[in-house]
Design a protein around this motif. Structure first.
Motif, short mmCIF file in Angstrom:
data_model
loop_
_atom_site.label_atom_id
_atom_site.label_comp_id
_atom_site.label_asym_id
_atom_site.label_seq_id
_atom_site.Cartn_x
_atom_site.Cartn_y
_atom_site.Cartn_z
N ILE A 293 -3.30 31.55 31.60
CA ILE A 293 -3.04 31.88 32.91
C ILE A 293 -3.74 31.49 34.20
O ILE A 293 -3.65 32.74 34.71
CB ILE A 293 -5.18 33.47 31.88
N LYS A 294 -4.90 30.81 34.29
CA LYS A 294 -5.13 30.36 35.60
C LYS A 294 -3.32 29.64 36.60
O LYS A 294 -4.26 29.52 37.81
CB LYS A 294 -5.97 29.62 35.50
N GLY A 295 -2.62 29.23 36.10
CA GLY A 295 -1.95 29.48 36.91
C GLY A 295 -0.44 30.21 37.16
O GLY A 295 -1.73 31.46 37.25
N ILE A 296 0.92 30.18 37.73
CA ILE A 296 1.59 31.46 38.17
C ILE A 296 2.93 31.18 37.57
O ILE A 296 3.47 29.81 37.23
CB ILE A 296 1.26 31.40 39.84
N ILE A 297 3.10 32.79 37.29
CA ILE A 297 4.47 32.22 36.99
C ILE A 297 5.42 33.22 38.40
O ILE A 297 5.03 34.26 38.57
CB ILE A 297 4.29 33.78 36.08
N VAL A 298 5.96 32.23 37.58
CA VAL A 298 7.10 32.49 39.55
C VAL A 298 8.63 32.89 38.95
O VAL A 298 9.49 31.57 37.77
CB VAL A 298 6.85 31.54 40.35
N ASN A 299 9.37 33.31 39.43
CA ASN A 299 11.37 33.63 39.35
C ASN A 299 11.74 32.28 40.16
O ASN A 299 11.26 31.74 40.64
CB ASN A 299 11.50 35.15 39.77
N LEU A 301 13.21 32.94 42.98
CA LEU A 301 12.92 32.65 44.34
C LEU A 301 11.50 31.67 44.12
O LEU A 301 11.30 32.34 45.70
CB LEU A 301 13.25 34.04 44.77
N GLY A 302 10.93 31.48 43.78
CA GLY A 302 8.88 30.83 43.53
C GLY A 302 8.78 32.21 43.89
O GLY A 302 7.50 31.68 45.03
N ARG A 303 8.43 33.63 44.21
CA ARG A 303 8.07 34.67 44.53
C ARG A 303 6.96 34.93 42.62
O ARG A 303 7.97 35.37 41.76
CB ARG A 303 8.20 35.40 44.55
N ARG A 304 6.34 35.23 42.84
CA ARG A 304 4.97 35.55 42.00
C ARG A 304 5.41 36.91 41.77
O ARG A 304 5.73 38.13 42.71
CB ARG A 304 3.30 35.72 42.31
N PHE A 305 5.65 37.93 40.35
CA PHE A 305 5.70 38.85 40.55
C PHE A 305 4.79 40.18 39.19
O PHE A 305 5.11 40.44 39.15
CB PHE A 305 7.94 38.84 40.13
N VAL A 306 4.35 38.98 38.46
CA VAL A 306 3.26 40.24 37.51
C VAL A 306 2.06 38.99 37.84
O VAL A 306 1.83 38.18 37.81
CB VAL A 306 3.87 39.75 36.42
N ALA A 307 0.47 40.36 37.41
CA ALA A 307 -0.91 38.90 37.15
C ALA A 307 -0.08 38.31 35.87
O ALA A 307 -0.14 38.96 34.60
CB ALA A 307 -1.48 40.20 37.47
N GLU A 308 -0.94 37.45 35.91
CA GLU A 308 -0.62 36.08 34.52
C GLU A 308 -1.82 37.25 33.39
O GLU A 308 -1.76 36.06 32.72
CB GLU A 308 -1.06 34.93 35.18
N ASP A 309 -2.61 37.26 33.93
CA ASP A 309 -3.45 38.16 33.15
C ASP A 309 -3.13 39.08 32.39
O ASP A 309 -3.91 39.66 31.24
CB ASP A 309 -4.97 38.37 33.98
N SER A 310 -1.39 39.69 32.58
CA SER A 310 -1.45 40.56 31.53
C SER A 310 -1.29 40.73 30.11
O SER A 310 -0.80 39.40 30.14
CB SER A 310 -0.09 41.34 32.59
N TYR A 311 -1.26 41.73 29.81
CA TYR A 311 -1.39 41.00 28.15
C TYR A 311 0.70 41.12 28.28
O TYR A 311 1.21 40.60 29.00
CB TYR A 311 -0.72 42.43 27.60
N ALA A 316 6.32 39.98 29.39
CA ALA A 316 7.50 39.88 29.00
C ALA A 316 8.48 40.52 29.68
O ALA A 316 9.36 40.50 30.68
CB ALA A 316 8.08 39.68 27.59
N SER A 317 8.17 41.41 29.79
CA SER A 317 8.62 42.63 30.95
C SER A 317 9.69 42.83 32.14
O SER A 317 10.12 42.80 32.11
CB SER A 317 7.80 44.43 30.61
N PHE A 318 8.84 41.76 33.04
CA PHE A 318 8.39 41.94 33.88
C PHE A 318 9.63 40.41 34.31
O PHE A 318 10.44 40.59 35.31
CB PHE A 318 7.67 41.29 35.22
N ILE A 319 9.60 39.89 33.47
CA ILE A 319 10.62 38.63 33.41
C ILE A 319 11.73 39.23 33.38
O ILE A 319 13.06 38.57 33.69
CB ILE A 319 9.70 37.57 32.03
N MET A 320 12.22 39.92 31.64
CA MET A 320 13.38 40.76 31.86
C MET A 320 14.59 41.00 33.56
O MET A 320 15.20 41.06 33.41
CB MET A 320 13.15 42.10 30.39
N GLU A 321 13.02 41.60 34.25
CA GLU A 321 14.26 42.25 35.39
C GLU A 321 14.41 40.96 36.09
O GLU A 321 14.28 41.49 37.48
CB GLU A 321 12.95 42.88 35.74
N GLN A 322 13.77 39.83 36.03
CA GLN A 322 13.31 39.00 37.10
C GLN A 322 15.14 37.87 37.31
O GLN A 322 15.52 38.82 36.29
CB GLN A 322 12.77 37.53 36.90
N PRO A 323 15.23 37.41 39.13
CA PRO A 323 16.71 37.68 38.92
C PRO A 323 16.95 36.23 37.91
O PRO A 323 16.79 35.65 37.49
CB PRO A 323 17.05 37.12 39.70
#
Ligand code: FAD
Length: 491
Positions: A293-299, A301-311, A316-323
């Protein structure tokens, strides 16, 4: 199988009758049957399998419960109904505020009731990040309580109550106790019986059900009503295609083969409205171990889009919405580990000596990931995350090379899901039509009724078994004319 609606005038003879007919003998059906029976009803349960249990019996046995249960208290957490209501309405929305109010107000009483039926919960707390437990701890955090902005709205408290059983399916332990109680108390059953149609009288009330049993049609009359408790629709390919057109082939439904939406279709044939049918909770968690969780999740485009400490379901829901439904977990050498949930099949792309090399290999715009890692590490060193407000517990600069990337894309890894949509109900578990009016005699509870959280972003593990068991109880009481809130009845 087609699901139709029959007119009472078409039935010449009933094969059996009861005050309450329950369709489906999982968590919701068993709890409803017990309450209807204890309110003086003759109860007949129709179950398609040869025994009760349903998906509830193969589940991880997590109930979302709070408000100050004995398990919470013994772990030192000071929760109350108002705090739980604040969190749930903030994260799950106000659409079902009435259901949430009732659920929270009765939650301690409901927990006590479950224990009184013989569903055991150990007085112990699991403090680390996990999706499910193979050990027997009774409490863990299973939602977004500590995630911004919810941690500022309500005091975070763990509410995932796990049934005391080691192994993958503690839900079986819960169903064993509940089904034993049902049998002891004289609840009648009709196994190997598929409900195929509801029966409606001239006034529009549901008064019975048609079933198919070993090649024969049978008809059961329900003097006080029919409860649909048939589970979700993850195994129904046609419904999935209609409501989730972007579902990748790699995603897999969880549940028994009978989780095929038949109760939802029975209700719809009787004029019921549905809600949240495009909602699902999918999971392919990056944790455990928590250090990821101390890492980062990016799409891409190299951008973060969800706080990695989320449930994990929110992530997963935010990942579904990425390009392209694509995403990567980026870690440095300090926190490198493989995700422990191997079924998620998150692939290690590679290790890289520089972020520039990683960015190029992942096909991201030049400088995008480099800037993201630089900004994130800069603020993490100061203990803050201005972009997504990840909790300080999980912040550290990603400054220890080499770095690694895991491909956690929705359309490549193995996401498992359950459906959240279903029949629209009142907080008394009465099924509503598309004009918002109640269909007399028709009730629904559990996963064939619309869940309180309508998408993975707001789900918390235990939000199926918790409300399913509770609103099943409510239905059983209401059907027998006992509408009082459970807590006032000293349940
Ligand atoms: C592996 C796994 C782990 C999970 N872990 C959790 C967890 O820890 N916490 C949580 O809250 N949720 C969890 N879930 C989800 C949860 O188990 C289900 O959403 C929940 O059990 C649904 O309960 P229910 O009573 O509505 O339906 P079910 O338990 O599925 O029962 C429905 C019953 O209806 C019967 N039926 C269906 N159609 C008909 C018909 N036409 N006629 C007659 N009978 C019919 C079925 O055979 C079944 O017995 C998990 C699910 C799985 C698969």
């Amino acid at each position: 199988m087609t699901h139709t609606l029959l007119n009472l005038s078409e039935i010449s003879d009933f094969d059996d009758e009861a005050d309450v007919v329950v369709i489906g003998y999982g968590m919701a059906g068993a709890c409803a049957a017990l309450e209807a029976r204890r309110s003086g009803g003759d109860v007949l349960v129709v179950e398609r399998a040869s025994a009760g249990g349903g998906s509830s019996a193969v589940s991880s046995g997590l109930f979302y419960l709070g408000g100050g249960t004995d398990v919470q208290k013994s772990a030192g957490y000071d929760d109350n109904a108002e705090n739980m209501y604040r969190f749930m309405t903030a994260s799950m929305g106000m659409e079902k505020a009435g259901h949430i109010r009732r659920y929270c107000d009765d939650n301690v009483a409901h927990f006590n009731w479950l224990e009184a039926q013989g569903v055991p919960f150990e007085r112990s707390y699991y403090p680390d990040k996990a999706v499910f437990l193979l050990s027997t701890e009774g409490l863990m955090s299973t939602g977004n309580e500590k995630v911004w902005p919810y941690r500022d709205i309500a005091t975070p408290a763990p509410r995932g109550h796990q049934v005391q059983m080691a192994g993958e399916s503690p839900g079986a332990r819960a169903m064993e106790s509940l089904l034993a109680r049902c049998e002891e108390e004289g609840i009648r059953t009709s196994y190997d019986s598929v409900a195929t149609a509801l029966i409606r009288d001239d006034d529009g009330a549901i008064v019975g059900v048609a079933i198919r049993q070993t090649g024969h049609n049978k008809y059961y009359r329900a003097r006080r009503g029919v409860l649909l408790a048939t589970g979700g629709f993850g195994m129904n390919k046609a419904m999935l295609a209609e409501y989730f057109p972007d579902l990748p082939d790699t995603a897999e439904p969880l549940g028994t083969p009978y989780t095929d939406g038949s109760g939802i279709m029975l209700g719809m044939a009787a004029g019921a409205s549905t809600s949240g049918m495009d909602g699902m909770i999918a999971t392919a968690s990056i944790y455990p171990p928590g250090q990821l969780i101390k890492g980062i999740i990016v799409n891409t485009l190299g951008r973060r889009f969800v706080a990695e400490d989320s449930y994990h379901g929110r992530t997963a829901s935010f990942i579904m919405e990425q390009p392209g439904q694509r995403a990567f977990l980026i870690v440095d050498a300090d926190i490198f580990a493989y995700p422990e949930i191997t079924t998620a099949n998150h692939e290690l792309v590679d290790g890289f000596d520089t972020i520039e090399e990683m960015e190029e290999r992942l096909g991201m715009p030049v400088g995008s990931l480099v800037q993201t890692v630089k900004d994130y590490s800069h603020y993490a060193a100061q203990g803050c995350d201005p972009l997504l407000k990840k909790h300080p517990d999980w912040l550290k600069p990603l400054d220890q090379g080499p770095w690694a990337a895991f491909d956690i894309s929705y359309n490549r890894s193995n996401y498992l899901y359950i459906t959240l949509g279903g029949l629209q109900t009142t907080r008394d578990a009465q099924v509503m039509n598309d004009k918002g009016a109640v269909i007399p005699g028709l009730y629904a509870a559990g996963a064939c009724s619309a869940h309180i959280p309508h998408c993975g972003k707001s789900y918390a593990s235990g939000m199926s078994l918790g409300p399913g068991s509770y609103f099943g109880r409510v239905a059983g009481r209401v059907m027998m004319g006992n509408a009082a809130p459970l807590s006032e009845n000293g349940a």
